[in-house]
Write a protein that holds these residues in place. Structure first.
Motif, PDB file in Angstrom:
ATOM      1  N   THR A 113       0.816  -1.219   0.000  1.00  0.00           N
ATOM      2  CA  THR A 113       0.000   0.000   0.000  1.00  0.00           C
ATOM      3  C   THR A 113       0.852   1.272   0.000  1.00  0.00           C
ATOM      4  N   PHE A 114       1.881   1.307   0.824  1.00  0.00           N
ATOM      5  CA  PHE A 114       2.712   2.513   0.874  1.00  0.00           C
ATOM      6  C   PHE A 114       3.362   2.752  -0.496  1.00  0.00           C
ATOM      7  N   TYR A 115       3.830   1.685  -1.094  1.00  0.00           N
ATOM      8  CA  TYR A 115       4.482   1.769  -2.415  1.00  0.00           C
ATOM      9  C   TYR A 115       3.500   2.240  -3.486  1.00  0.00           C
ATOM     10  N   VAL A 116       2.346   1.590  -3.549  1.00  0.00           N
ATOM     11  CA  VAL A 116       1.423   1.834  -4.665  1.00  0.00           C
ATOM     12  C   VAL A 116       0.655   3.146  -4.498  1.00  0.00           C
ATOM     13  N   SER A 117       0.679   3.710  -3.284  1.00  0.00           N
ATOM     14  CA  SER A 117       0.042   5.010  -3.100  1.00  0.00           C
ATOM     15  C   SER A 117       1.051   6.140  -3.328  1.00  0.00           C
ATOM     16  N   GLY A 118       2.211   5.789  -3.854  1.00  0.00           N
ATOM     17  CA  GLY A 118       3.231   6.810  -4.083  1.00  0.00           C
ATOM     18  C   GLY A 118       3.772   7.380  -2.778  1.00  0.00           C
ATOM     19  N   GLY A 119       3.779   6.534  -1.739  1.00  0.00           N
ATOM     20  CA  GLY A 119       4.330   6.974  -0.445  1.00  0.00           C
ATOM     21  C   GLY A 119       3.376   7.840   0.355  1.00  0.00           C
ATOM     22  N   LYS A 120       2.086   7.797   0.019  1.00  0.00           N
ATOM     23  CA  LYS A 120       1.132   8.677   0.710  1.00  0.00           C
ATOM     24  C   LYS A 120       0.354   7.975   1.818  1.00  0.00           C
ATOM     25  N   ILE A 121       0.194   6.657   1.715  1.00  0.00           N
ATOM     26  CA  ILE A 121      -0.632   5.958   2.712  1.00  0.00           C
ATOM     27  C   ILE A 121       0.200   4.872   3.402  1.00  0.00           C
ATOM     28  N   LYS A 122       0.411   5.074   4.697  1.00  0.00           N
ATOM     29  CA  LYS A 122       1.183   4.099   5.482  1.00  0.00           C
ATOM     30  C   LYS A 122       0.244   3.042   6.055  1.00  0.00           C
TER      31      LYS A 122
END
Lengths: 323, 318
Positions: free
Chosen positions: A101-110
């Motif tokens: 999730t962190f990767y695919v949200s472009g670093g926006k969602i932890k």
């Protein structure tokens, strides 16, 4: 310092984190009113209530995904998967959702979340209550994997895992639950990704984690009497891996073995062995050895012992390497 | 908002959703899109109705045919298109693509390439909201195919048991990839599955905009009041293939013709004119403004920078 056993160190870590941060909550089968199958969450339901210490149905994927969703919006859920053998059902949420999730949200969602799970043999309960499946998860980018061996380590590492902003698979070996050890009375944490040298030595490096650390230490004690000085490294965290401590030790000893309870083939020892070979092959006085579980399902009853590494085996292999 | 304003706003969002797909298909044919695209045509009424029935602080945990909801919930056509084209100006910086649209501001979380895996994530967001004691509602979308996953059953059971503020929306478009749904399940109505969890199951005709809107409004407000989850089955029809380029050998042409004749976007426009809610020129200018938005979005996405290969090694860990 107070001497407590491994299981209470887990309970204390959970209790302290629940008290410290109201975003922390626990979910799992029987973690609530009954206090858990091994009593690890005893007293927490009464203290924090049924919403922060939540009993759930038998729904491993559902509750792991529950943690992913809650983590995404800023909570710090801790899931218990009662036996690691059941974690096959949660892999989709861990490996495909939490880890990415962190990767695919472009670093926006932890996705801060911890999946605590009880692994390993010792209860002689057969194929579905005895496995150590850490290498299913060390293969997945985005997950952290922790596998402690002492009361001090399990408490400090569990607290750090709950505070970490990434999904963590936290493995608790059932065979360690009654092990006693010193734990500070004051607040402390242990950073993820730092190995611990549990015994210093100069002739051979024994790299281990979980319950196998204690077999390694017992073997090192016996080897010392025969003039072999073994260094025992407890990895504590498999991902991120403390390569520096491993390589520094092997540079000194020029001999390394990896001891772990999981199936030897494609197990985490293969990774450690490869790193040593890639970095230090010309410094080695002997091939890197792996002492690990047999390539079989884990049988019921006393036969289990013959499928796991033994102290005798560690001693024998160390001698082969050093003479 | 009076009824005229509401209906014009509704039509604008429907029109935008439909024509966004047209622009996307043109870009796909021109090889400007990375990965695949899965047409949302036939799903517009569901997404638009949901977005209009939700509050801005409500969450949507969508599936792969919910672009109409993203746009209607406020994600810009620029940001959405750029993301689908793998551009750094997209809502996820171009790493997510068509199947992984997430946006913190408009509260779009958790769509996945593994169909049905978003249900547990939606459960978790609803659980966290319940813990926080707020009145935020979670909407979770999936297809009739996804309702055959174990995750669907685990999640409906827990959501019902704990009376969580969540609305489950089954977008039944009658096809599971290349297979008509009756080859995968004995029931025709997924809404019947609600009774297994003792929650309300409602069917809405997703080719009827106002009926669908009223149904969602009811279920969302019920969840907000603390009266627990509802399973809404929105009956629709997938007007295109599973993905762009699907030859659709499995489709009955008569059936497609029947549904095309009922196309809700054409029907809704006709009703606006017939009921004198708007005249031709008002609707023409509304449509022209949508085309302008889309033209700007296409230009923006085309000239935006693609994600650098070196950036694809970042963000593995927070």
């Amino acid at each position: 310092m107070t001497k407590i056993n491994f299981r209470w160190a887990i309970t204390h870590a959970l209790d302290e984190e629940l008290a410290r941060d109201d975003k922390v909550f626990l979910v799992g089968q029987d973690v609530g009113e009954s206090g858990g199958v091994f009593g690890l969450t005893r007293g927490l339901y009464e203290k924090y209530g049924g919403w922060r210490v939540k009993d759930t149905p038998i729904s491993e994927e559902g509750i792991t995904g529950l943690a992913v969703g809650a983590g995404m919006i800023g909570h710090r859920p801790v899931v218990e998967i009662m036996y690691m053998d059941f974690i096959s059902l949660a892999i989709e949420q861990l490996a495909n959702q939490a880890a990415k999730t962190f990767y695919v949200s472009g670093g926006k969602i932890k996705v801060p979340m911890v999946v605590r799970t009880l692994a390993g043999g010792g209860f002689k309960a057969g194929i579905h209550h005895s496995q150590s499946l850490e290498s299913w998860f060390t293969h997945i980018p985005g997950l952290k994997v922790v596998y402690p061996s002492t009361p001090y380590d399990v408490k400090g590492l569990l607290k750090s895992s709950i505070r970490d902003d990434n999904p963590v698979v936290f493995i608790e070996h059932k065979g360690l639950f009654s092990l006693k050890g010193e734990v500070p009375d004051e607040e402390y944490t242990i950073p993820l990704g730092k190995a611990d040298i549990k015994r210093e030595g100069s002739d051979v490096t024994i790299i281990s984690y979980g319950k196998s650390v204690h077999q390694s230490l017992e073997a090192a004690e016996a080897l010392a009497e025969e003039g072999i000085c073994a260094e025992v490294i407890d990895l504590r965290t498999l991902v991120p891996l403390d390569k520096e401590t491993i390589l520094k030790s092997v540079e000194k000893t020029n001999r390394a073995m990896v001891v772990y309870e999981a199936t030897k083939e494609s197990g985490f020892g293969a990774e450690v062995s490869s790193i040593i070979s890639e970095e230090l092959i010309y410094d080695l006085d002997a091939p890197v050895r792996r002492i690990a579980g047999a390539f079989t399902p884990i049988p019921l009853g006393d036969a289990e012992d013959a499928h796991f590494p033994t102290v005798e085996e560690i001693i024998k292999v160390a001698k082969e390497m050093c003479y | 908002m009076d009824m005229k304003e509401f209906k014009l706003n509704y039509y604008e969002k429907l029109y935008l959703a439909r024509h966004f797909e047209d622009e996307l298909m043109k870009l796909f044919a021109d090889n400007k899109v990375v990965g695949w695209i899965h047409s949302n045509k036939g799903h517009e009424v569901i997404g638009v109705s949901l977005a209009l029935a939700m509050k801005s602080h409500d969450y949507i945990v969508p599936h792969h045919r919910d672009r109409p909801a993203y746009l209607a919930k406020g994600l810009s056509a620029k940001s959405l298109l750029a993301e689908i084209m793998g551009k750094t100006t997209g809502c996820c910086g171009g790493i997510g693509g068509e199947l992984h649209i997430m946006d913190v501001e408009t509260r779009i979380y958790g769509p996945t390439g593994v169909l049905g895996s978003n249900l547990p994530i939606a459960l978790g967001i609803a659980y966290a909201n319940k813990l926080a004691g707020n009145d935020h509602v979670v909407v979770c979308n999936f297809g009739e195919g996804g309702s055959n996953r174990g995750s669907f059953h685990e999640v409906l059971n827990m959501a019902a048991l704990w009376s969580l503020p969540i609305v489950f929306v089954c977008e039944n478009n009658k096809f599971v990839e290349f297979t008509p749904m009756q080859k995968h399940m004995n029931i025709e109505d997924v809404a019947r599955r609600a009774s297994g969890y003792d929650i309300e199951g409602i069917i809405a005709d997703a080719f009827n905009p106002m009926e669908t809107y009223e149904t969602f409004k009811y279920a969302i407000e019920k969840a907000r009041r603390g009266d627990g989850p509802t399973l809404v089955e929105a009956k629709t029809y997938r007007l295109d293939g599973h993905y762009e380029g699907d030859p659709m050998k499995y489709r009955d042409e008569e059936e497609k013709k029947y549904w095309l004749e009922r196309d809700p976007i054409i029907g809704f426009k006709a009703s606006l004119l017939n009921e004198s809610i708007a005249n031709e020129s008002e609707l023409e200018s509304l449509e022209a403004s949508v085309h302008q938005v889309l033209k700007e979005a296409v230009e923006f996405a085309l000239k935006s920078e693609p994600l650098k290969v070196s950036d694809t090694f970042k963000n593995v860990y927070a």
